[in-house]
Design a protein around this motif. Sequence first.
Motif, PDB file in Angstrom:
ATOM      1  N   MET A  98       0.831  -1.168   0.000  1.00  0.00           N
ATOM      2  CA  MET A  98       0.000   0.000   0.000  1.00  0.00           C
ATOM      3  C   MET A  98       0.888   1.248   0.000  1.00  0.00           C
ATOM      4  O   MET A  98       1.832   1.353   0.761  1.00  0.00           O
ATOM      5  N   GLU A  99       0.561   2.180  -0.828  1.00  0.00           N
ATOM      6  CA  GLU A  99       1.342   3.402  -0.984  1.00  0.00           C
ATOM      7  C   GLU A  99       0.947   4.409   0.096  1.00  0.00           C
ATOM      8  O   GLU A  99      -0.226   4.574   0.400  1.00  0.00           O
ATOM      9  N   SER A 100       1.942   5.088   0.687  1.00  0.00           N
ATOM     10  CA  SER A 100       1.639   6.074   1.726  1.00  0.00           C
ATOM     11  C   SER A 100       1.024   7.325   1.111  1.00  0.00           C
ATOM     12  O   SER A 100       1.350   7.703  -0.018  1.00  0.00           O
ATOM     13  N   GLN A 101       0.138   7.912   1.860  1.00  0.00           N
ATOM     14  CA  GLN A 101      -0.528   9.117   1.382  1.00  0.00           C
ATOM     15  C   GLN A 101       0.198  10.332   1.947  1.00  0.00           C
ATOM     16  O   GLN A 101       0.589  10.343   3.118  1.00  0.00           O
ATOM     17  N   LYS A 102       0.370  11.354   1.127  1.00  0.00           N
ATOM     18  CA  LYS A 102       1.112  12.546   1.532  1.00  0.00           C
ATOM     19  C   LYS A 102       0.383  13.789   1.049  1.00  0.00           C
ATOM     20  O   LYS A 102      -0.296  13.766   0.035  1.00  0.00           O
ATOM     21  N   VAL A 103       0.588  14.864   1.800  1.00  0.00           N
ATOM     22  CA  VAL A 103       0.133  16.163   1.321  1.00  0.00           C
ATOM     23  C   VAL A 103       1.127  16.628   0.268  1.00  0.00           C
ATOM     24  O   VAL A 103       2.238  16.093   0.153  1.00  0.00           O
ATOM     25  N   THR A 104       0.761  17.664  -0.464  1.00  0.00           N
ATOM     26  CA  THR A 104       1.670  18.151  -1.504  1.00  0.00           C
ATOM     27  C   THR A 104       2.892  18.801  -0.859  1.00  0.00           C
ATOM     28  O   THR A 104       2.862  19.175   0.326  1.00  0.00           O
ATOM     29  N   LYS A 105       3.946  18.968  -1.624  1.00  0.00           N
ATOM     30  CA  LYS A 105       5.158  19.611  -1.118  1.00  0.00           C
ATOM     31  C   LYS A 105       4.857  21.038  -0.674  1.00  0.00           C
ATOM     32  O   LYS A 105       5.379  21.503   0.341  1.00  0.00           O
ATOM     33  N   GLU A 106       4.026  21.721  -1.431  1.00  0.00           N
ATOM     34  CA  GLU A 106       3.665  23.100  -1.080  1.00  0.00           C
ATOM     35  C   GLU A 106       2.904  23.144   0.251  1.00  0.00           C
ATOM     36  O   GLU A 106       3.148  24.008   1.095  1.00  0.00           O
ATOM     37  N   GLN A 107       1.977  22.216   0.435  1.00  0.00           N
ATOM     38  CA  GLN A 107       1.217  22.159   1.682  1.00  0.00           C
ATOM     39  C   GLN A 107       2.131  21.834   2.859  1.00  0.00           C
ATOM     40  O   GLN A 107       2.019  22.441   3.926  1.00  0.00           O
ATOM     41  N   LEU A 108       3.026  20.895   2.667  1.00  0.00           N
ATOM     42  CA  LEU A 108       3.972  20.539   3.717  1.00  0.00           C
ATOM     43  C   LEU A 108       4.860  21.728   4.055  1.00  0.00           C
ATOM     44  O   LEU A 108       5.102  22.025   5.236  1.00  0.00           O
ATOM     45  N   GLN A 109       5.328  22.436   3.033  1.00  0.00           N
ATOM     46  CA  GLN A 109       6.180  23.603   3.259  1.00  0.00           C
ATOM     47  C   GLN A 109       5.424  24.674   4.045  1.00  0.00           C
ATOM     48  O   GLN A 109       5.965  25.291   4.960  1.00  0.00           O
ATOM     49  N   LYS A 110       4.159  24.874   3.697  1.00  0.00           N
ATOM     50  CA  LYS A 110       3.341  25.866   4.396  1.00  0.00           C
ATOM     51  C   LYS A 110       3.179  25.480   5.867  1.00  0.00           C
ATOM     52  O   LYS A 110       3.323  26.321   6.762  1.00  0.00           O
ATOM     53  N   ILE A 111       2.911  24.213   6.145  1.00  0.00           N
ATOM     54  CA  ILE A 111       2.774  23.732   7.522  1.00  0.00           C
ATOM     55  C   ILE A 111       4.085  23.938   8.279  1.00  0.00           C
ATOM     56  O   ILE A 111       4.099  24.423   9.417  1.00  0.00           O
ATOM     57  N   GLN A 112       5.193  23.578   7.660  1.00  0.00           N
ATOM     58  CA  GLN A 112       6.495  23.726   8.315  1.00  0.00           C
ATOM     59  C   GLN A 112       6.812  25.194   8.593  1.00  0.00           C
ATOM     60  O   GLN A 112       7.319  25.538   9.671  1.00  0.00           O
ATOM     61  N   ASP A 113       6.504  26.066   7.622  1.00  0.00           N
ATOM     62  CA  ASP A 113       6.743  27.499   7.810  1.00  0.00           C
ATOM     63  C   ASP A 113       5.896  28.051   8.965  1.00  0.00           C
ATOM     64  O   ASP A 113       6.387  28.837   9.785  1.00  0.00           O
ATOM     65  N   GLN A 114       4.646  27.638   9.026  1.00  0.00           N
ATOM     66  CA  GLN A 114       3.765  28.103  10.099  1.00  0.00           C
ATOM     67  C   GLN A 114       4.266  27.626  11.460  1.00  0.00           C
ATOM     68  O   GLN A 114       4.263  28.392  12.431  1.00  0.00           O
ATOM     69  N   LYS A 139       7.336  26.922  12.258  1.00  0.00           N
ATOM     70  CA  LYS A 139       8.568  27.651  12.553  1.00  0.00           C
ATOM     71  C   LYS A 139       8.236  29.047  13.095  1.00  0.00           C
ATOM     72  O   LYS A 139       8.823  29.498  14.079  1.00  0.00           O
ATOM     73  N   LYS A 140       7.266  29.716  12.449  1.00  0.00           N
ATOM     74  CA  LYS A 140       6.848  31.047  12.913  1.00  0.00           C
ATOM     75  C   LYS A 140       6.292  30.959  14.332  1.00  0.00           C
ATOM     76  O   LYS A 140       6.586  31.816  15.172  1.00  0.00           O
ATOM     77  N   LEU A 141       5.497  29.946  14.592  1.00  0.00           N
ATOM     78  CA  LEU A 141       4.926  29.772  15.922  1.00  0.00           C
ATOM     79  C   LEU A 141       6.018  29.553  16.964  1.00  0.00           C
ATOM     80  O   LEU A 141       5.995  30.161  18.040  1.00  0.00           O
ATOM     81  N   ARG A 142       6.998  28.706  16.660  1.00  0.00           N
ATOM     82  CA  ARG A 142       8.112  28.470  17.587  1.00  0.00           C
ATOM     83  C   ARG A 142       8.864  29.770  17.859  1.00  0.00           C
ATOM     84  O   ARG A 142       9.238  30.054  18.999  1.00  0.00           O
ATOM     85  N   ASN A 143       9.089  30.562  16.802  1.00  0.00           N
ATOM     86  CA  ASN A 143       9.801  31.829  16.965  1.00  0.00           C
ATOM     87  C   ASN A 143       9.025  32.786  17.867  1.00  0.00           C
ATOM     88  O   ASN A 143       9.603  33.449  18.731  1.00  0.00           O
ATOM     89  N   VAL A 144       7.715  32.860  17.657  1.00  0.00           N
ATOM     90  CA  VAL A 144       6.888  33.750  18.479  1.00  0.00           C
ATOM     91  C   VAL A 144       6.896  33.279  19.929  1.00  0.00           C
ATOM     92  O   VAL A 144       7.030  34.085  20.855  1.00  0.00           O
ATOM     93  N   LEU A 145       6.778  31.974  20.148  1.00  0.00           N
ATOM     94  CA  LEU A 145       6.802  31.449  21.512  1.00  0.00           C
ATOM     95  C   LEU A 145       8.151  31.704  22.184  1.00  0.00           C
ATOM     96  O   LEU A 145       8.207  32.016  23.380  1.00  0.00           O
ATOM     97  N   THR A 146       9.215  31.604  21.422  1.00  0.00           N
ATOM     98  CA  THR A 146      10.550  31.927  21.954  1.00  0.00           C
ATOM     99  C   THR A 146      10.617  33.403  22.328  1.00  0.00           C
ATOM    100  O   THR A 146      11.118  33.754  23.399  1.00  0.00           O
TER     101      THR A 146
END
Length: 80
Positions: free
Chosen positions: A1-17, A19-26
């Motif tokens: 069975m093939e793993s399901q993934k979000v698109t690269k753009e969606q993953l990048q957006k999640i990662q960016d968000q 990172k921003k949240l971690r920076n704000v919390l810091t």
Amino acid sequence: MESQKVTKEQLQKIQDQQKKLRNVLTDIGVIEVRKHEALHAQAVISQEIEENKKELEKEYGAINVDMTTGEYTEIVKDKE
């Protein structure tokens, strides 16, 4: 069975968000530390002021000091 993934753009957006949240919390953590330090400094200065007031009262009695000229007037307590 093939793993399901979000698109690269969606993953990048999640990662960016995240990172921003971690920076704000810091930043919030740093601000809280600075706030604590400022409150401590304020408490120390207030204590020094009270000690100086006591010294002045010992020498001059109860007085009000003009912060511009250094002149003082005696505090007269009402006799009731």
